[in-house]
Design an enzyme around this catalytic site. Structure first.
Site, PDB file in Angstrom:
ATOM      1  N   GLU A 315       0.802  -1.230   0.000  1.00  0.00           N
ATOM      2  CA  GLU A 315       0.000   0.000   0.000  1.00  0.00           C
ATOM      3  C   GLU A 315       0.833   1.279   0.000  1.00  0.00           C
ATOM      4  OE1 GLU A 315      -4.060  -1.083   2.183  1.00  0.00           O
ATOM      5  OE2 GLU A 315      -2.379  -1.140   3.567  1.00  0.00           O
TER       6      GLU A 315
HETATM    7  C1  ACM Z   1      -1.800  -5.364   4.284  1.00  0.00           C
HETATM    8  O1  ACM Z   1      -2.868  -5.799   4.763  1.00  0.00           O
HETATM    9  N1  ACM Z   1      -1.723  -4.107   3.897  1.00  0.00           N
HETATM   10  C2  ACM Z   1      -0.660  -6.215   4.115  1.00  0.00           C
END
Ligand code: ACM
Length: 683
Positions: A315
């Site tokens: 992310e």
């Molecule tokens: C995650 O849940 N961003 C690895």
């Protein structure tokens, strides 16, 4: 001849393909092979256990803990003198100690043979012997003749070598003693990796001597000292559990910037904490970033002995890179096309650093890129296809998608997720044999945005045991009924390890009510569940998460309502009997009456406490649902259909009940809806 016949029959009826473990056994995970015989071995105060194999301190400590646990489970002190092998009740033989630092390819198998007079546990390594001791503990049951284990032969080995649990200690700091009792729980269900998510936007949780401002300014004083970490890693090793640290980068790294803002892609001053849409990302274009990371990874590589080092990689917010002209210029000057290429560049440089310090790098599936070195292990969290894709490209892989405990799914939903499954686009099942070997297993994830040290056990357990079974037991072990039966039996036994997922429940309800008397509150709490997936919005994402009290019904309620599951099974059974199962009908009716009549008793309790006011409509609706269910049951019973308008009126309550209110769902709405729907026609 008669004897032979008898033996053949015994063999036939006692050798279970492990798809159907006998209901007399509460083993979880189900072993690879079990053969149940006749009779039992009594476990009384004269019980002794002794090892005859390779002398190994870790195993001796394991045996000592095992004996303590036998005492705890039975309530008896064991008076047996340390015995020699010729007269011990349980003889344990491990061929060797196992590696100094636990590794992926160690032999974890064991064999347990129990006769009416003694038990023998043999294993190639001390690790296997530790698993065998856990199995023995699960076999101890009270019988008319005292505590005993059945006569049995077990040959066991795991299906996957990597059976992990991630605990996020960043969003909410989780004290070492809480982690330790969870390690004990993991060992009880034969899990072998604790993935420790140690840094994120909200907090940097490790003492760094090279860069002390990391923990001094990034943790609000909540971090693990290096001495605590060494002790914790040793505690885990003693229980056959590897500890893999994760330091999330280049995104999810705001807490680093509190002390070292020069790491950030956008100049400024930073503080740890969750701040909506203000993710902070490291600057991958500066050499200084890599100089810092070289020293940092070197320090952490020495602190954590495991071969693997998790760098996160998930992310990554593009905004800080997009908004910095120097970073965009760097992308163009280096012939990269986009930010993804820039992250790949970062990962290549980071991989060299991690490797230089003797570790194997791993990252979340966003790190997959043609330029990613093949030595990097990929952890799939966004779907099962990235797992297959990583394996195809030559990477080792782990599955976490489907095992997110923070999403509050029922155990059966996690249990159904198999790393080797066929998916709509192929999945791991479609891989070649060589590629399949790259899939090492999986990891459950306990992200801690909405858990505290007080509630974390209740979010992990008992559902984790179902995931542990998926990763240990043969693939064909997939019967939900058997799983739930054993899950309940394992659940209370885990309480003997100090896990508070069951014992804390009444305490949390008493605090909510401000009263010892939680009878009526519990009726409601037992049939609600916290909202699913990422829907908990009322306290999120206001910073700082740490100080937001998580003390509502949504925090006390179990992730999966057992009362609802059992009620649903009753309703389904009643329908399957063509409405003839009068015992089921009586039980359904009793539950409905209880729920309908609860509201008048509960409303004054809800009025008294500010923590509970938000739950008033849920109680009212539970009563309305139950009243509708009773009307429906009468209609079905008398075979007198009800008009469409009646059903339409009930539907509004059903719909409301399954929409989040106070971060809760009234889970009995769907099975009651089935009763309501059945009033449409005569039968
Ligand atoms: C995650 O849940 N961003 C690895």
């Amino acid at each position: 001849m008669r004897t032979l016949q008898f033996l053949l029959i015994v063999f036939f009826f006692s050798f279970f393909s492990m798809a159907q473990i006998p209901s007399s056994l509460n083993l979880m995970p189900v072993p690879a092979k079990v053969q149940v015989g006749a009779g039992q071995l009594v476990v009384d105060q004269a019980f002794t256990a002794v090892s005859t194999g390779h002398r190994d301190d870790r195993l001796e400590r394991g045996i000592s803990r095992f004996l303590d646990q036998v005492s705890r489970q039975t309530g008896m002190t064991l008076n047996g003198q340390p015995a020699d092998a010729s007269n011990a009740t349980l003889v344990i033989h491990a061929e060797n100690a196992g590696r100094k630092v636990q590794e992926l390819d160690e032999d974890e198998s064991y064999a347990l043979e129990i006769t009416p007079s003694r038990a023998t546990l043999t294993a190639a390594t001390a690790l296997g012997a530790l698993y065998g001791l856990q199995t023995f503990l699960q076999l101890i049951e009270p019988t008319p003749a005292g505590f005993a284990v059945p006569v049995i032969t077990i040959q066991d080995r795991p299906r996957f070598a990597w059976r992990g649990l991630l605990i996020d200690a960043s969003r909410h700091f989780i004290p070492i003693e809480v982690l330790k009792r969870n390690l004990d729980g993991m060992a009880a269900v034969k899990m072998n990796v604790l993935h420790w998510h140690l840094s994120d936007d909200e907090g940097f949780r490790v003492e760094s001597k090279r860069f002390p401002k990391l923990h001094e300014l990034g943790s609000e004083g909540q971090y693990y000292t290096q001495a605590e970490i060494r002790d914790f890693v040793a505690y885990a090793r003693d229980r056959g559990i590897r500890v893999v640290p994760e330091f999330d980068m280049p995104g999810h790294s705001r807490s680093w910037m509190a002390g070292y803002p020069e790491l950030a892609s956008v100049p400024g001053s930073y503080r740890a904490g969750r701040i909506a849409d203000a993710d902070t990302v490291m600057d991958p274009t500066r050499d200084g970033t890599y100089k810092f990371l070289d020293k940092f990874v070197g320090e952490m590589a020495a602190l954590f002995p495991d071969a693997y080092f998790h760098i996160g990689g998930d992310e990554v917010n593009n905004k800080p890179w997009d908004s910095n002209p120097k970073i965009q210029e760097f992308i163009r000057a280096h012939g990269m096309k986009n930010n993804r290429d820039l992250q790949a560049y970062f990962n290549q440089r980071l991989q060299k650093i991690v490797q230089k310090h003797g570790k194997i790098m791993m990252g979340w599936d966003e790190v997959l890129h043609p330029d990613l070195p093949k030595t990097v292990l990929v952890e799939s969290w966004r779907g099962q296809d990235s797992l297959a894709e990583a394996a195809k490209q030559g990477h080792l892989g782990l599955l976490s998608y489907g095992y997110y405990l923070d999403l509050m799914w029922p155990a059966a939903r996690h249990y159904a997720v198999d790393p080797m499954a066929m998916t709509t686009t192929g999945g791991a099942a479609a891989l070649t044999a060589e590629e399949k070997k790259r899939i090492l297993g999986g990891e459950a994830c306990m992200w801690s945005e909405f858990v505290t040290p007080e509630t974390i056990d209740s979010r992990i357990w008992p559902r984790l045991a179902a995931i542990a079974e998926r990763l240990w037991s043969p693939q064909e072990v997939r019967d939900n009924q058997s799983m739930y039966r054993r899950l309940e039996e394992v659940s209370w036994r885990l309480g003997w390890l100090g896990l508070n997922h069951e014992s804390n429940y009444p305490l949390l309800l008493q605090r909510l009510a401000g009263s010892h008397d939680i009878g009526a509150l519990r009726v409601l709490a037992d049939v609600v569940e916290p909202t699913k997936d990422y829907t908990r919005t009322e306290v999120f994402p206001q910073p700082p998460v740490k100080s937001t009290p998580l003390n509502r019904m949504a925090d006390a309620a179990r992730p999966e309502s057992t009362v609802t599951r059992q009620f649903s099974e009753l309703v389904d059974g009643y329908f399957q009997s063509d409405y003839k199962d009068s015992a089921a009908e009586a039980q359904i009716r009793a539950s409905l009456v209880n729920w309908r009549d609860n509201d008048v008793n509960l409303q004054p309790v809800l009025d008294r406490s500010f923590l509970l006011t938000e739950d008033k409509p849920l109680s009212t609706d539970l009563a309305a649902l139950a009243a509708a269910g009773l009307e429906a049951l009468d209609s079905i019973d008398k075979n007198q259909p009800l008009p469409d308008a009646w059903r339409a009126a009930q539907l509004a309550v059903v719909d409301r009940s399954m929409k989040p209110r106070a971060n809760l769902l009234v889970m009995v709405a769907p099975p009651i809806q089935k009763l309501i729907a059945a009033t449409a026609a005569s039968h």
